[in-house]
Design a protein around this motif. Structure first.
Motif, short mmCIF file in Angstrom:
data_model
loop_
_atom_site.label_atom_id
_atom_site.label_comp_id
_atom_site.label_asym_id
_atom_site.label_seq_id
_atom_site.Cartn_x
_atom_site.Cartn_y
_atom_site.Cartn_z
N LYS A 82 0.83 -1.20 0.00
CA LYS A 82 0.00 0.00 0.00
C LYS A 82 0.87 1.25 0.00
O LYS A 82 0.60 2.22 -0.71
CB LYS A 82 -0.93 0.01 1.21
N SER A 83 1.92 1.23 0.82
CA SER A 83 2.82 2.38 0.89
C SER A 83 3.52 2.60 -0.45
O SER A 83 3.64 3.74 -0.91
CB SER A 83 3.85 2.14 2.00
N ALA A 84 3.98 1.53 -1.07
CA ALA A 84 4.64 1.65 -2.37
C ALA A 84 3.67 2.17 -3.42
O ALA A 84 4.04 3.01 -4.25
CB ALA A 84 5.21 0.30 -2.80
N LYS A 85 2.43 1.70 -3.39
CA LYS A 85 1.42 2.17 -4.35
C LYS A 85 1.14 3.65 -4.14
O LYS A 85 1.06 4.41 -5.11
CB LYS A 85 0.13 1.35 -4.16
N ALA A 86 1.03 4.06 -2.87
CA ALA A 86 0.78 5.48 -2.58
C ALA A 86 1.96 6.33 -3.05
O ALA A 86 1.76 7.41 -3.65
CB ALA A 86 0.55 5.67 -1.08
N GLU A 87 3.18 5.86 -2.81
CA GLU A 87 4.38 6.59 -3.26
C GLU A 87 4.41 6.66 -4.79
O GLU A 87 4.73 7.70 -5.36
CB GLU A 87 5.64 5.90 -2.73
#
Length: 166
Positions: A82-87
């Protein structure tokens, strides 16, 4: 009938005494030893059962901890995704905004250059018109020369206008 003689009585007495002695010195201690062994074996079974219960309890705790660790690792991986997708989304949006800004800046630069070019062309056209008018007013131009000046004016104005688009 049966006759009881003295040897038989002594034999019975000897057997009774032997039985009492064996019971006191042999059977009693052997029975005590067997009872102690029985208690020791029962205690061993109880200890083994307790150890097995403890082992099963620890096994259950470890399985629970392992299951929790697996769930935690799955959760960590999901959070990282999720964090990578948001970034990724943030970077894409930021790049889009920068591209839009650069495009707007380029459009503004082209607009300013076009305005400057148009001003330059207007001033050149005005200069050409003034030069042509001066030649026509000077009076020595006949109609043929006036037409040639007019054609030259259009030709030069067309060349300058063509340069502005390039």
């Amino acid at each position: 009938m049966i006759s009881i003689d003295l040897n038989l009585v002594w034999t019975i007495i000897n057997l009774v005494v032997l039985y009492l002695l064996l019971k006191h010195f042999l059977i009693g201690p052997v029975m005590n030893i067997m009872e102690q062994r029985k208690l020791m074996i029962e205690e061993g079974f109880r200890n083994a059962q307790t150890a097995q219960d403890d082992a099963n309890r620890l096994k259950q705790e470890y399985e629970t901890a392992l299951s929790g660790a697996k769930q935690e690792s799955v959760q960590l991986i999901e959070d990282a995704r999720k964090s990578a997708k948001a970034e990724y989304d943030r970077i894409i949006i930021e790049a889009g905004e920068k591209a839009d800004t650069m495009l707007e800046s380029a459009k503004e630069s082209v607009r300013v250059e076009r305005e400057q070019t148009m001003k330059e062309l207007k001033s050149q056209i005005a200069g050409l018109a003034a030069a042509s008018a001066a030649k026509i007013i000077s009076g020595n131009a006949d109609e043929k020369e006036s037409q040639d000046l007019y054609d030259q004016f259009l030709k030069e104005a067309g060349e300058n206008d063509g340069n502005a688009d390039k």
